[in-house]
Scaffold this motif. Structure first.
Motif, short mmCIF file in Angstrom:
data_model
loop_
_atom_site.label_atom_id
_atom_site.label_comp_id
_atom_site.label_asym_id
_atom_site.label_seq_id
_atom_site.Cartn_x
_atom_site.Cartn_y
_atom_site.Cartn_z
N PHE A 169 -10.28 5.95 1.94
CA PHE A 169 -11.18 6.85 1.61
C PHE A 169 -10.84 8.00 0.54
CE2 PHE A 169 -12.25 5.43 5.77
CZ PHE A 169 -13.67 5.50 6.03
N GLY A 170 -9.79 7.67 -0.35
CA GLY A 170 -9.37 8.36 -1.20
C GLY A 170 -8.89 9.90 -0.78
N ASP A 171 -8.88 10.12 0.34
CA ASP A 171 -8.21 11.39 0.46
C ASP A 171 -6.93 11.37 1.60
OD1 ASP A 171 -8.97 10.57 3.28
OD2 ASP A 171 -10.95 11.84 2.94
N SER A 172 -6.64 12.40 2.25
CA SER A 172 -5.37 12.15 2.94
C SER A 172 -5.41 11.87 4.62
CB SER A 172 -4.81 13.71 2.77
OG SER A 172 -5.49 14.55 3.45
N ARG A 173 -6.68 11.78 4.95
CA ARG A 173 -7.07 11.16 6.38
C ARG A 173 -6.02 10.31 6.75
NH1 ARG A 173 -13.15 9.54 6.26
NH2 ARG A 173 -13.05 10.81 4.55
N SER A 174 -5.15 10.39 8.02
CA SER A 174 -4.48 9.45 8.58
C SER A 174 -5.30 8.37 9.53
CB SER A 174 -3.29 10.16 9.42
OG SER A 174 -3.77 10.83 10.38
N ASP A 180 -5.03 4.01 6.11
CA ASP A 180 -5.35 2.99 5.68
C ASP A 180 -5.53 2.95 4.25
OD1 ASP A 180 -7.71 4.30 5.60
OD2 ASP A 180 -8.91 2.90 7.07
N GLY A 181 -5.85 4.43 3.51
CA GLY A 181 -5.88 4.66 2.31
C GLY A 181 -7.36 4.35 1.63
N SER A 190 0.67 -1.21 0.04
CA SER A 190 -0.13 -0.09 -0.09
C SER A 190 0.94 1.35 -0.15
CB SER A 190 -0.94 0.08 1.21
OG SER A 190 0.00 -0.03 2.36
N GLY A 191 2.10 1.10 0.16
CA GLY A 191 2.96 2.54 0.57
C GLY A 191 3.33 2.65 1.91
N GLY A 192 2.50 1.68 2.88
CA GLY A 192 2.91 2.21 4.20
C GLY A 192 3.76 1.04 4.83
N ILE A 193 4.11 1.42 6.11
CA ILE A 193 5.13 0.69 6.71
C ILE A 193 4.89 -0.88 6.96
CG2 ILE A 193 4.36 1.49 9.13
CD1 ILE A 193 8.13 0.66 8.15
N ASP A 194 3.62 -1.22 7.25
CA ASP A 194 3.29 -2.62 7.63
C ASP A 194 3.59 -3.46 6.27
OD1 ASP A 194 2.60 -2.07 10.30
OD2 ASP A 194 0.69 -1.33 9.58
N TYR A 198 -9.07 -2.67 11.08
CA TYR A 198 -9.12 -3.23 9.97
C TYR A 198 -10.55 -3.60 9.46
CZ TYR A 198 -9.56 -7.57 12.77
OH TYR A 198 -9.77 -8.56 13.48
N THR A 199 -10.72 -4.30 8.08
CA THR A 199 -11.81 -4.64 7.72
C THR A 199 -12.06 -6.21 7.77
OG1 THR A 199 -12.01 -2.69 5.93
CG2 THR A 199 -13.23 -4.34 5.51
N LYS A 200 -13.33 -6.47 8.22
CA LYS A 200 -13.64 -7.93 8.41
C LYS A 200 -13.53 -8.46 6.92
CE LYS A 200 -16.66 -10.38 11.42
NZ LYS A 200 -17.69 -10.24 12.33
#
Length: 263
Positions: free
Chosen positions: A194-199, A191-192, A31-35, A150-152
């Motif tokens: 929502f298509g915006d920059s919210r963390s 989590d990316g 995803s571009g994230g650390i995990d 996370y999403t079930k």
């Protein structure tokens, strides 16, 4: 934490699990994230085939750039790594447009966000089935067993969890040891969906460091009344999320039929 030994332990565990399960390798959503960066690197280090999938859905360009750069770095360093981009934006849009129309609400936003994660899960298992790979999960301990972030049957739908016993701070320690690129190490977790920059912190109301603190104190038997100010607020956030998301962390409830009703 004994970083090198922990990394080796996870790498050997992954290899042993795949070998015993008679599977050929791993597929990881990057995803571009650390995990996901740490998870994919650990899978790569097993020497087994590792497919890194980037699955944008109206994704922030910075997230896409980080994911691509990480995958390119892995492909450069490991001959067993392959990468593929599957643009799921048209699929998501068709799904969304095919649903009954509802007015914009927070519930609709969340339902659509979770649908993105489930489309990605379906894609991961498509490629896993093609190649006889295991889907490696990217959730950490705070997300998976603390606040259930996370999403079930989305990013929670995986075959195994290599970093699920590590706190977020420990994942960053591993990331540093594994030489994860700076852009990922310094990016705000998101989590990316929502298509915006919210963390993640915007959504959760607390940082991962704060939630780790609350998780440790909760496991030690503390309660919100033991704290004041910001600490009490954080502990209440943790407790609320942990309680609300138990349905994700516990096995699916089964209605057991009394024996006499079956006779």
């Amino acid at each position: 934490m004994q970083i090198e030994k922990v990394a080796d332990h996870i790498i050997n565990w992954l290899k042993d699990y795949a070998t015993k399960a008679n599977m050929n390798g791993f597929v990881v959503g990057v995803s571009g994230g650390i995990d996901s960066a740490v998870t994919s690197t650990l899978c790569a280090k097993t020497g087994m085939p590792t497919l890194c999938l980037e699955m944008p859905i109206h994704q922030d360009k910075k997230q896409i750039s980080r994911a691509r750069k990480h995958i390119d770095e892995l492909k450069h360093n490991f001959a067993n790594v392959s990468g593929l981009e599957v643009n799921l934006t048209p699929v998501f849009d068709q799904f969304k447009n095919g649903m009954p129309q509802h007015r914009e609400t927070s519930s609709l936003d969340l339902a659509l966000a979770n649908s993105r994660a489930r489309l990605r899960m379906t894609t991961l298992y498509y490629f896993a089935g093609l190649h006889k790979y295991l889907v490696a999960g990217t959730g950490n301990k705070v997300e998976d067993f603390g606040v259930g972030f996370y999403t079930k049957y989305g990013d929670g739908g995986v075959d195994l969890g290599p970093i699920a016993d590590l706190m977020k701070s420990e994942v960053y320690e591993l990331g540093s040891y594994l030489n994860i690129i700076d852009e990922i190490m310094t990016a705000a977790p998101t989590d990316g969906l929502f298509g915006d920059s919210r963390s993640d912190e915007d959504q959760l109301g607390a940082s991962y460091d704060e939630l780790e603190w609350a998780m440790r104190h909760s496991e030690a038997g503390k309660s919100a009344t033991d704290f004041e100010g910001r600490q009490r607020t954080v502990f209440e956030i943790y407790t609320r999320l942990n309680t609300a998301n138990q349905h994700k962390m516990n096995p699916i409830p089964v209605c057991e039929i009394p024996v006499h009703l079956k006779n």
